[in-house]
Design an enzyme around this catalytic site. Structure first.
Site, PDB file in Angstrom:
ATOM      1  CB  CYS A  87      28.876  89.352  59.982  1.00 24.63           C
ATOM      2  SG  CYS A  87      27.729  87.991  59.790  1.00 24.63           S
TER       3      CYS A  87
ATOM      4  CG  HIS B 171      31.082  85.480  57.718  1.00 22.37           C
ATOM      5  ND1 HIS B 171      30.869  86.350  58.771  1.00 22.37           N
ATOM      6  CD2 HIS B 171      32.255  85.879  57.148  1.00 22.37           C
ATOM      7  CE1 HIS B 171      31.861  87.219  58.836  1.00 22.37           C
ATOM      8  NE2 HIS B 171      32.716  86.957  57.860  1.00 22.37           N
TER       9      HIS B 171
ATOM     10  CG  ASP C 276      35.609  88.858  57.161  1.00 22.53           C
ATOM     11  OD1 ASP C 276      34.773  89.059  58.060  1.00 22.53           O
ATOM     12  OD2 ASP C 276      35.950  87.719  56.792  1.00 22.53           O
TER      13      ASP C 276
END
Length: 424
Positions: free
Chosen positions: A205, A337, A358
Site C-alpha cells: 500500500c 495501512h 485506497d
C-alpha cells in the site's frame, strides 16, 4: 553407621550413588547437562546427584537438610537454599522468555516482509503459478504476463495494469451537478489510482500511494524540474531502490537501520518516514504531521479533518462550489495501512468528509466512478466521515512546493533526527 539413602533410609554404604541411581531412577551428571531428549538437568548443590525434575530435587535437598548428611563445613542455610532454588527458577524463566522473544521477532519480520522470503517478483510468479494450478489462468497467459513483468522490471516502470485514470475529472463534473448534500468541495490536481497486484498484495500500500502522489506531481508543471528523471511511474522494486538511494544520501539513518538499509527484493512495508525521505531526496518540499491521539469524542480525529480542509482551501477560497485545486494529494498513514487523500467535502450540515483513494480498492470498482451520470452511490468507495477514522494515531505527508539544493541538504541533515510536527 553406614550412610543412608536420603529417599528410602536404607543403609547403602559406599554403594549409595549406585543405589540411588538403580532404585530411585535419579541421574548423575554435570550441571546444566542435557539428558539427550531435551530435558533440563538440575544438580543438587550439596552432592553430585542430578535429576530431571526440580520438585524431586527440592525433596532430595530437604532430606539432606533433615539428615544433616553434609560434608564437613558444607552446611547450607534455609536462606541460601531458597536463594539457590530461586536462581534456578529465574534461569528457566529467562530461557523461556528469550525463546518467546525470538519467536515474536521472527513473526514481526514475516509480518513486515523482512524475513528474506523474496519480494515483488517472487510473489508475482508464485501467485500466478497458483492461478495456473487452480485452472484460473492458462499456461500461455502465465508466460506472456511473466515476460511483460520481466520487461517492466528491467526498465523500472509500472506496467499500468492496476491503474485507473480520470476519476478526479469525473468527480469535478459530478459535483457541478450535485445539489443535495454538498456545500463546497475541494479536489486535488488529477490523480491516477493504483491498486495492489499479484506481486504486492498484502504489503504494497505505501508504494501504491507513492505512485498516486507521483502521478499527480507529473501533471503539475511546478515539479517538472525535480522529476525530469522520472517521467514514467516507477515499479515497486524501482521505488524500493529509490528509497535506498535516499538513505545512501544520508536521509533518515535511524529508519534505514530498521530495514538493515535494504528494501529491494523484500516485501517490506513502508510508511510516512520513507515517503518523506524519498520525496525530499527528489527536492519535493513536504512535511510529516503526526496526529498522535484522538481530538474528538469516541476516539475521532476532527483536527485531522480541519488540517486537511485548511490545506486545500488556502489559496482556494471564494464562492465556487467546486474547487479543482492545484494541490497535490496527501499521503495518510495509520497502523497497518495507508491511503491517499484526494479531496474534502464540506456538507450543508457543516460536517466534513474526506475523499480517499485506497490501494486495496480494485480497478473494477474505481471504474464505476468514471460514469458521467453517476448518482453518487459509487462515491461511498471514497467517502470517509469523521466517525469512520478512529485509529489511535494518524500521520500525513503533505507536499508544498520545491526545495533548492541548499534546502534539500539542510533537510537531509535534519533527518538524522527525523521528527514530525505533533498535533495537538
Amino acid at each position: 553407621g553406614l550412610p543412608e539413602c536420603p529417599f528410602c533410609g536404607e543403609a547403602a554404604g559406599r554403594e549409595l550413588e549406585a543405589h540411588v541411581r538403580a532404585r530411585h531412577g535419579l541421574l548423575l551428571g554435570a550441571p546444566g547437562e542435557d539428558t539427550g531428549n531435551g530435558e533440563q538437568l538440575y544438580e543438587c548443590p550439596m552432592c553430585s546427584l542430578t535429576c530431571t525434575n526440580i520438585q524431586i530435587l527440592e525433596e532430595h535437598v530437604d532430606l539432606h537438610l533433615e539428615e544433616h548428611s553434609f560434608s564437613e563445613g558444607g552446611n547450607i542455610t534455609d536462606l541460601e537454599l531458597a536463594q539457590w532454588l530461586q536462581t534456578e527458577e529465574d534461569k528457566q524463566q529467562r530461557s523461556e522468555e528469550e525463546k518467546r522473544e525470538r519467536e515474536e521477532f521472527k513473526k514481526l519480520q514475516r509480518q513486515y516482509g523482512l524475513d528474506n522470503s523474496g519480494g515483488y517478483k517472487q510473489q508475482f510468479l508464485k501467485n500466478m503459478e497458483r492461478e495456473v494450478d487452480r485452472g484460473r489462468m492458462q499456461p500461455f497467459e502465465y508466460h506472456k504476463r511473466k515476460a511483460d513483468m520481466m520487461e517492466c522490471l528491467a526498465f523500472g516502470i509500472d506496467d499500468g495494469k492496476t491503474k485507473t485514470s480520470g476519476v478526479i475529472e469525473a468527480l469535478c463534473k459530478y459535483y457541478q451537478n450535485e445539489n443535495k448534500d454538498v456545500r463546497h468541495v475541494w479536489l486535488s490536481t488529477g490523480v491516477d489510482h493504483f491498486h495492489s497486484s499479484l506481486g504486492d498484495r498484502g504489503w504494497g500500500c505505501g508504494y501504491r500511494n507513492f505512485q498516486m502522489l507521483l502521478s499527480s506531481l507529473l501533471q503539475n508543471s511546478l515539479y517538472n524540474d525535480c522529476l525530469r528523471d522520472t517521467t514514467l511511474i516507477p515499479s515497486i522494486p524501482k521505488i524500493q531502490s529509490m528509497i535506498e538511494d535516499a538513505w545512501r544520501e544520508g536521509f533518515d539513518p535511524h529508519g534505514a537501520s530498521h530495514f538493515n538499509n535494504r528494501l529491494h527484493g523484500s516485501k517490506a512495508w513502508i510508511g510516512a518516514c520513507e515517503i518523506y525521505s524519498l520525496l525530499t531526496s527528489l527536492r519535493i518540499k513536504c512535511q510529516i504531521i503526526d496526529f498522535h491521539k484522538p481530538t474528538g469524542a469516541m476516539g475521532t480525529h476532527p483536527r485531522l479533518f480541519e488540517w486537511i480542509l485548511r490545506y486545500y482551501s488556502t489559496d482556494n477560497e471564494g464562492g465556487a462550489k467546486v474547487a479543482c485545486t492545484s494541490k497535490p494529494p496527501i499521503y495518510l498513514q495509520h497502523q497497518g495501512h495507508s491511503r491517499t487523500v484526494v479531496g474534502i467535502e464540506e456538507r450543508k450540515n457543516k460536517t466534513l468528509c474526506l475523499l480517499l483513494f485506497d490501494p486495496g480498492c480494485p480497478s473494477q470498482e474505481m471504474q464505476k466512478l468514471l460514469k458521467q451520470n453517476s448518482d453518487g452511490t459509487s462515491l461511498k468507495l471514497l467517502r470517509k466521515f469523521v466517525g469512520s477514522l478512529k485509529e489511535k494515531q494518524y500521520q500525513i505527508v503533505a507536499i508544498d512546493g520545491v526545495l533548492s539544493l541548499e534546502e534539500k541538504a539542510a533537510r537531509c541533515h535534519d533527518s538524522q533526527v527525523l521528527t514530525s510536527e505533533k498535533i495537538p
